[in-house]
Scaffold this motif. Structure first.
Motif, PDB file in Angstrom:
ATOM      1  N   MET A  83       0.831  -1.202   0.000  1.00 11.53           N
ATOM      2  CA  MET A  83       0.000   0.000   0.000  1.00 11.53           C
ATOM      3  C   MET A  83       0.866   1.252   0.000  1.00 11.53           C
ATOM      4  O   MET A  83       1.970   1.238   0.536  1.00 11.53           O
ATOM      5  CB  MET A  83      -0.891   0.035   1.252  1.00 11.53           C
ATOM      6  N   LYS A  84       0.311   2.295  -0.555  1.00 11.96           N
ATOM      7  CA  LYS A  84       0.906   3.623  -0.422  1.00 11.96           C
ATOM      8  C   LYS A  84       0.081   4.365   0.629  1.00 11.96           C
ATOM      9  O   LYS A  84      -1.120   4.587   0.455  1.00 11.96           O
ATOM     10  CB  LYS A  84       0.869   4.357  -1.760  1.00 11.96           C
ATOM     11  N   ALA A 103       4.826   4.343  11.127  1.00 12.71           N
ATOM     12  CA  ALA A 103       5.672   4.483   9.941  1.00 12.71           C
ATOM     13  C   ALA A 103       6.701   3.364   9.867  1.00 12.71           C
ATOM     14  O   ALA A 103       6.908   2.748   8.812  1.00 12.71           O
ATOM     15  CB  ALA A 103       6.365   5.843   9.948  1.00 12.71           C
ATOM     16  N   ALA A 104       7.356   3.080  10.986  1.00 12.75           N
ATOM     17  CA  ALA A 104       8.381   2.028  11.002  1.00 12.75           C
ATOM     18  C   ALA A 104       7.776   0.660  10.710  1.00 12.75           C
ATOM     19  O   ALA A 104       8.341  -0.133   9.940  1.00 12.75           O
ATOM     20  CB  ALA A 104       9.091   2.022  12.356  1.00 12.75           C
ATOM     21  N   GLU A 105       6.636   0.373  11.325  1.00 15.11           N
ATOM     22  CA  GLU A 105       5.988  -0.926  11.110  1.00 15.11           C
ATOM     23  C   GLU A 105       5.533  -1.078   9.668  1.00 15.11           C
ATOM     24  O   GLU A 105       5.713  -2.142   9.046  1.00 15.11           O
ATOM     25  CB  GLU A 105       4.797  -1.069  12.062  1.00 15.11           C
ATOM     26  N   HIS A 164       5.379  -1.472   2.835  1.00 18.62           N
ATOM     27  CA  HIS A 164       4.480  -0.416   2.386  1.00 18.62           C
ATOM     28  C   HIS A 164       5.262   0.874   2.150  1.00 18.62           C
ATOM     29  O   HIS A 164       6.297   1.120   2.783  1.00 18.62           O
ATOM     30  CB  HIS A 164       3.376  -0.165   3.413  1.00 18.62           C
ATOM     31  N   GLU A 165       4.758   1.693   1.267  1.00 11.80           N
ATOM     32  CA  GLU A 165       5.367   2.991   0.973  1.00 11.80           C
ATOM     33  C   GLU A 165       4.665   4.057   1.814  1.00 11.80           C
ATOM     34  O   GLU A 165       3.446   4.217   1.713  1.00 11.80           O
ATOM     35  CB  GLU A 165       5.227   3.315  -0.509  1.00 11.80           C
ATOM     36  N   VAL A 166       5.412   4.763   2.632  1.00 15.23           N
ATOM     37  CA  VAL A 166       4.832   5.743   3.549  1.00 15.23           C
ATOM     38  C   VAL A 166       5.282   7.149   3.183  1.00 15.23           C
ATOM     39  O   VAL A 166       6.483   7.412   3.067  1.00 15.23           O
ATOM     40  CB  VAL A 166       5.235   5.444   5.015  1.00 15.23           C
ATOM     41  N   VAL A 181      -5.085  -4.522  10.771  1.00 12.74           N
ATOM     42  CA  VAL A 181      -6.450  -4.134  10.409  1.00 12.74           C
ATOM     43  C   VAL A 181      -6.483  -3.543   9.001  1.00 12.74           C
ATOM     44  O   VAL A 181      -7.362  -3.861   8.198  1.00 12.74           O
ATOM     45  CB  VAL A 181      -7.014  -3.130  11.440  1.00 12.74           C
ATOM     46  N   MET A 182      -5.518  -2.694   8.691  1.00  9.05           N
ATOM     47  CA  MET A 182      -5.467  -2.091   7.362  1.00  9.05           C
ATOM     48  C   MET A 182      -5.261  -3.146   6.273  1.00  9.05           C
ATOM     49  O   MET A 182      -5.937  -3.144   5.252  1.00  9.05           O
ATOM     50  CB  MET A 182      -4.357  -1.046   7.290  1.00  9.05           C
ATOM     51  N   GLU A 183      -4.307  -4.034   6.496  1.00 12.54           N
ATOM     52  CA  GLU A 183      -3.978  -5.027   5.476  1.00 12.54           C
ATOM     53  C   GLU A 183      -5.124  -6.004   5.228  1.00 12.54           C
ATOM     54  O   GLU A 183      -5.334  -6.461   4.101  1.00 12.54           O
ATOM     55  CB  GLU A 183      -2.722  -5.790   5.883  1.00 12.54           C
ATOM     56  N   LYS A 184      -5.881  -6.318   6.282  1.00  7.83           N
ATOM     57  CA  LYS A 184      -6.987  -7.268   6.152  1.00  7.83           C
ATOM     58  C   LYS A 184      -8.291  -6.590   5.702  1.00  7.83           C
ATOM     59  O   LYS A 184      -9.259  -7.284   5.405  1.00  7.83           O
ATOM     60  CB  LYS A 184      -7.218  -7.972   7.487  1.00  7.83           C
ATOM     61  N   GLY A 185      -8.301  -5.260   5.680  1.00  9.48           N
ATOM     62  CA  GLY A 185      -9.507  -4.547   5.303  1.00  9.48           C
ATOM     63  C   GLY A 185     -10.635  -4.724   6.300  1.00  9.48           C
ATOM     64  O   GLY A 185     -11.820  -4.742   5.941  1.00  9.48           O
ATOM     65  N   GLU A 186     -10.282  -4.821   7.574  1.00 11.25           N
ATOM     66  CA  GLU A 186     -11.270  -5.078   8.624  1.00 11.25           C
ATOM     67  C   GLU A 186     -11.794  -3.785   9.239  1.00 11.25           C
ATOM     68  O   GLU A 186     -11.246  -2.710   9.043  1.00 11.25           O
ATOM     69  CB  GLU A 186     -10.646  -5.944   9.722  1.00 11.25           C
ATOM     70  N   ALA A 187     -12.864  -3.943  10.025  1.00 13.62           N
ATOM     71  CA  ALA A 187     -13.420  -2.872  10.864  1.00 13.62           C
ATOM     72  C   ALA A 187     -13.799  -1.633  10.061  1.00 13.62           C
ATOM     73  O   ALA A 187     -13.562  -0.503  10.490  1.00 13.62           O
ATOM     74  CB  ALA A 187     -12.434  -2.519  11.974  1.00 13.62           C
ATOM     75  N   ILE A 188     -14.396  -1.826   8.907  1.00 17.16           N
ATOM     76  CA  ILE A 188     -14.811  -0.692   8.081  1.00 17.16           C
ATOM     77  C   ILE A 188     -16.012  -0.001   8.729  1.00 17.16           C
ATOM     78  O   ILE A 188     -16.974  -0.638   9.122  1.00 17.16           O
ATOM     79  CB  ILE A 188     -15.168  -1.152   6.653  1.00 17.16           C
ATOM     80  N   ARG A 189     -15.914   1.318   8.835  1.00 20.18           N
ATOM     81  CA  ARG A 189     -16.936   2.176   9.446  1.00 20.18           C
ATOM     82  C   ARG A 189     -17.261   1.728  10.868  1.00 20.18           C
ATOM     83  O   ARG A 189     -18.417   1.682  11.272  1.00 20.18           O
ATOM     84  CB  ARG A 189     -18.203   2.249   8.583  1.00 20.18           C
TER      85      ARG A 189
END
Length: 207
Positions: A1-2, A17-19, A25-27, A192-200
């Motif tokens: 991800m960017k 950022a470090a993780e 991922h590109e930060v 959570v971000m990578e799995k696309g979880e917990a939306i809204r």
């Protein structure tokens, strides 16, 4: 991800950022001053956010309310609205917010910030974070947002990879403590971000 990361040099933001970078991922880091190789912008500046967010897959907002004596609520809400506006202009849908613990419930209908033992010096900031959660819930229905509250205590510590994920209630461990290291919070956030979880949804991370 960017990932566009607002508040990239803060205690929590720097660990996110470090993780993220350790996972490939590109930060793009953003701070008010543009220090430490980051881009200079204020979260409330929708034009700047739109320009910086263009071409990114997600935005992470990891900032604290102003601590210069001004009203923390208005400053944080301006930042939140600026990010929402800028993301829409840039066509970016995924938003993850590092929120506060004060709006979590310690009992049915009782928020942590309203508990008599909640530290008075942190109350204004906690209420500001709670107001931001309300704005996100009310105004960001067209975006894929997640608001992540940490445990009662979050501070630099060990990166263990262990954490629990909860909802709107404070998570306590077997000793009755609610805590997490900033390193493990960053792990949970990226998971959570990578799995696309917990939306809204608002969620919480703790041991």
């Amino acid at each position: 991800m960017k990932i566009l990361l607002l508040g990239a040099t803060g205690m929590i933001g720097s660990r996110i950022a470090a993780e993220a970078r350790s996972r490939g991922h590109e930060v793009t880091g953003v701070t008010r001053s543009g220090s430490e190789g980051t881009q200079a912008a204020q979260a409330k500046d929708a034009d700047a956010i739109a320009r910086l967010a263009a071409g990114h897959d997600a935005v992470v907002l990891s900032i604290t309310p102003p601590r210069d004596g001004s009203d923390p609520t208005s400053g944080l809400l301006e930042s939140g609205r600026g990010v929402l506006d800028g993301m829409r202009r840039a066509g970016v849908r995924r938003l993850v917010i590092v929120g506060g613990a004060g709006s979590l419930e310690v009992a049915l209908g009782l928020r942590l910030v309203d508990h008599p033992e909640f530290p008075q010096e942190w109350k204004k900031e906690a209420l500001a974070q709670a107001e931001l959660l309300g704005v996100i819930r009310d105004q960001a229905g067209d975006l894929d947002w997640t608001y992540i509250s940490p445990a009662n205590l979050i501070e630099p510590g060990e990166r263990t990879g262990d954490y629990r994920l909860g909802g709107d209630q404070v998570l306590f461990d077997a000793e009755g403590n609610s805590r997490i290291s900033a390193e493990d919070f960053a792990i949970g956030l990226l998971d959570v971000m990578e799995k696309g979880e917990a939306i809204r949804r608002r969620i919480t991370l703790a041991y």
